[in-house]
Design a protein around this motif. Sequence first.
Motif, PDB file in Angstrom:
ATOM      1  N   LEU A  27       0.712  -1.235   0.033  1.00  0.00           N
ATOM      2  CA  LEU A  27       0.012   0.006   0.034  1.00  0.00           C
ATOM      3  C   LEU A  27       0.790   1.211  -0.080  1.00  0.00           C
ATOM      4  N   GLY A  28       1.990   1.110   0.148  1.00  0.00           N
ATOM      5  CA  GLY A  28       3.085   2.203   0.452  1.00  0.00           C
ATOM      6  C   GLY A  28       2.975   2.873   1.721  1.00  0.00           C
ATOM      7  N   ASP A  29       2.584   2.205   2.619  1.00  0.00           N
ATOM      8  CA  ASP A  29       2.206   2.681   3.930  1.00  0.00           C
ATOM      9  C   ASP A  29       3.438   2.569   4.825  1.00  0.00           C
ATOM     10  N   SER A  30       3.840   3.369   5.783  1.00  0.00           N
ATOM     11  CA  SER A  30       4.942   3.539   6.516  1.00  0.00           C
ATOM     12  C   SER A  30       4.400   3.231   8.024  1.00  0.00           C
ATOM     13  N   PRO A  31       5.129   2.361   8.617  1.00  0.00           N
ATOM     14  CA  PRO A  31       4.886   1.797  10.030  1.00  0.00           C
ATOM     15  C   PRO A  31       5.011   2.974  10.932  1.00  0.00           C
ATOM     16  N   THR A  32       5.921   3.811  10.794  1.00  0.00           N
ATOM     17  CA  THR A  32       6.308   4.925  11.573  1.00  0.00           C
ATOM     18  C   THR A  32       5.451   6.192  11.430  1.00  0.00           C
ATOM     19  N   THR A  33       5.019   6.445  10.176  1.00  0.00           N
ATOM     20  CA  THR A  33       4.137   7.329   9.863  1.00  0.00           C
ATOM     21  C   THR A  33       2.879   7.005   8.770  1.00  0.00           C
ATOM     22  N   PRO A  34       2.111   6.298   9.469  1.00  0.00           N
ATOM     23  CA  PRO A  34       1.030   5.422   8.845  1.00  0.00           C
ATOM     24  C   PRO A  34       0.137   6.462   8.015  1.00  0.00           C
ATOM     25  N   ARG A  35      -0.220   6.086   6.922  1.00  0.00           N
ATOM     26  CA  ARG A  35      -1.268   7.038   6.334  1.00  0.00           C
ATOM     27  C   ARG A  35      -2.906   6.222   6.306  1.00  0.00           C
ATOM     28  N   TYR A  36      -2.680   4.858   6.377  1.00  0.00           N
ATOM     29  CA  TYR A  36      -3.790   4.082   6.325  1.00  0.00           C
ATOM     30  C   TYR A  36      -4.073   3.133   7.547  1.00  0.00           C
ATOM     31  N   ILE A  37      -2.893   2.252   7.778  1.00  0.00           N
ATOM     32  CA  ILE A  37      -2.832   1.447   9.202  1.00  0.00           C
ATOM     33  C   ILE A  37      -2.055   1.563  10.243  1.00  0.00           C
ATOM     34  N   GLU A  38      -2.628   1.880  11.380  1.00  0.00           N
ATOM     35  CA  GLU A  38      -1.444   2.193  12.410  1.00  0.00           C
ATOM     36  C   GLU A  38      -1.322   0.964  13.474  1.00  0.00           C
ATOM     37  N   THR A  39      -0.335   0.662  14.059  1.00  0.00           N
ATOM     38  CA  THR A  39      -0.154  -0.337  15.174  1.00  0.00           C
ATOM     39  C   THR A  39      -0.562   0.190  16.614  1.00  0.00           C
ATOM     40  N   ARG A  61       0.332  -0.481  20.110  1.00  0.00           N
ATOM     41  CA  ARG A  61       1.467  -1.554  20.618  1.00  0.00           C
ATOM     42  C   ARG A  61       0.723  -2.431  21.608  1.00  0.00           C
ATOM     43  N   GLY A  62       1.200  -3.695  21.556  1.00  0.00           N
ATOM     44  CA  GLY A  62       0.809  -4.601  22.531  1.00  0.00           C
ATOM     45  C   GLY A  62      -0.487  -5.054  22.375  1.00  0.00           C
ATOM     46  N   VAL A  63      -1.436  -4.503  21.375  1.00  0.00           N
ATOM     47  CA  VAL A  63      -3.039  -4.842  21.097  1.00  0.00           C
ATOM     48  C   VAL A  63      -3.053  -5.309  19.622  1.00  0.00           C
ATOM     49  N   GLY A  64      -2.796  -4.393  18.858  1.00  0.00           N
ATOM     50  CA  GLY A  64      -3.032  -5.072  17.351  1.00  0.00           C
ATOM     51  C   GLY A  64      -3.172  -3.686  16.314  1.00  0.00           C
ATOM     52  N   TYR A  65      -4.155  -3.797  15.582  1.00  0.00           N
ATOM     53  CA  TYR A  65      -4.017  -2.772  14.249  1.00  0.00           C
ATOM     54  C   TYR A  65      -5.202  -2.007  14.243  1.00  0.00           C
ATOM     55  N   ARG A  66      -5.368  -0.820  13.835  1.00  0.00           N
ATOM     56  CA  ARG A  66      -6.569  -0.252  13.288  1.00  0.00           C
ATOM     57  C   ARG A  66      -6.463   1.033  12.312  1.00  0.00           C
ATOM     58  N   LEU A  67      -7.369   1.519  11.614  1.00  0.00           N
ATOM     59  CA  LEU A  67      -7.157   2.256  10.604  1.00  0.00           C
ATOM     60  C   LEU A  67      -6.716   3.611  11.321  1.00  0.00           C
ATOM     61  N   THR A  68      -6.216   4.494  10.628  1.00  0.00           N
ATOM     62  CA  THR A  68      -5.665   5.915  11.194  1.00  0.00           C
ATOM     63  C   THR A  68      -6.879   6.946  11.150  1.00  0.00           C
ATOM     64  N   SER A  69      -6.736   7.483  11.958  1.00  0.00           N
ATOM     65  CA  SER A  69      -7.872   8.902  12.013  1.00  0.00           C
ATOM     66  C   SER A  69      -7.523   9.580  10.819  1.00  0.00           C
ATOM     67  N   ASP A  70      -9.042   9.952  10.306  1.00  0.00           N
ATOM     68  CA  ASP A  70      -8.927  10.651   8.851  1.00  0.00           C
ATOM     69  C   ASP A  70      -8.389  12.008   8.879  1.00  0.00           C
ATOM     70  N   ASP A  71      -8.200  12.592  10.188  1.00  0.00           N
ATOM     71  CA  ASP A  71      -7.524  13.888  10.387  1.00  0.00           C
ATOM     72  C   ASP A  71      -6.109  13.984  10.851  1.00  0.00           C
ATOM     73  N   ARG A  72      -5.418  12.491  10.852  1.00  0.00           N
ATOM     74  CA  ARG A  72      -4.153  12.476  11.295  1.00  0.00           C
ATOM     75  C   ARG A  72      -3.225  12.903  10.075  1.00  0.00           C
ATOM     76  N   PRO A  73      -2.344  13.773  10.249  1.00  0.00           N
ATOM     77  CA  PRO A  73      -1.496  14.530   9.436  1.00  0.00           C
ATOM     78  C   PRO A  73      -0.317  13.348   8.890  1.00  0.00           C
ATOM     79  N   VAL A  74      -0.076  13.436   7.744  1.00  0.00           N
ATOM     80  CA  VAL A  74       0.774  12.315   6.966  1.00  0.00           C
ATOM     81  C   VAL A  74       1.788  12.973   6.346  1.00  0.00           C
TER      82      VAL A  74
END
Length: 284
Positions: free
Chosen positions: A257-269, A271-284
Amino acid sequence: MSAEEAAPLVAVIIEDDPGVQSLLDEVFLAAGFRTVLAGSGSEGLDAIATHRPIITTLDINLPGIDGFEVARRIRQVSDTFIIMLSALAEESDVVLGLTSGADEYLVKPFRPRELRARIEALLRRTRATGTDAGPPAAAHAPVPTTIASFSPSAPPGSPIPPAPAADATVATWRGRVHRDLSLDLDTRLVLVAQRPVELTPTEFDLLAALLDAGRRVCSKSELARGLRGIPADAPDRVSEPDKRAIETHMANLRRKLGDSPTTPRYIETVRGVGYRLTSDDRPV
């Protein structure tokens, strides 16, 4: 006669060890499959092109082309589920196998009932999603012409708005959108900024699960159970190797997807739990 009876399930077995090949054949026949046996990677690729299997088992140590390269070539032409089988049990080997395009990785010697359980789980996913073993949808499905009109700020996992009725193909397109990422559940087409992205069946199913969950965190255990067709709240135990497999599939998905784990645009980690979508208003 039903369609399933008229067109039996097909599995391609790519294995050069006669004893293992015979065992695999027995397991698939008992599961109701018609099997096609191949003793090398090149024979296996020809069999997949001819028979369009739902599931393919793939040994790594093959004469000529090794299993890792065979998996990469399979992914260029087919969405068949790949179960990679190998005596190589190091984590680096498992990661390489999943990165090459495998959906499952079983270490030899394996128990027939474990393989049967994996087969049944893949069949549940096939029935639930309509997955076939044809060419990758992202490379061959028609691209909706009005994707650009979709709002990238739509709520995570929201249905794609109806398109103008004049275009019947686009009007019936069903999927999910997050920012400039869109996914079609019917054609299994994934677009990023209107460009098709080729995903393995497992990567597609993981992305669909995250899009459906929106901002709710999906644990590795929940995602693993989902791939097995087990309810998220079921008490079924998920092994550590299965959790690590989810991590590898997610890393592959993000890379495609061309997504970065450190500055994710789509999927964020989380920590210790799992994964979810990024917030729409999160800066990238």
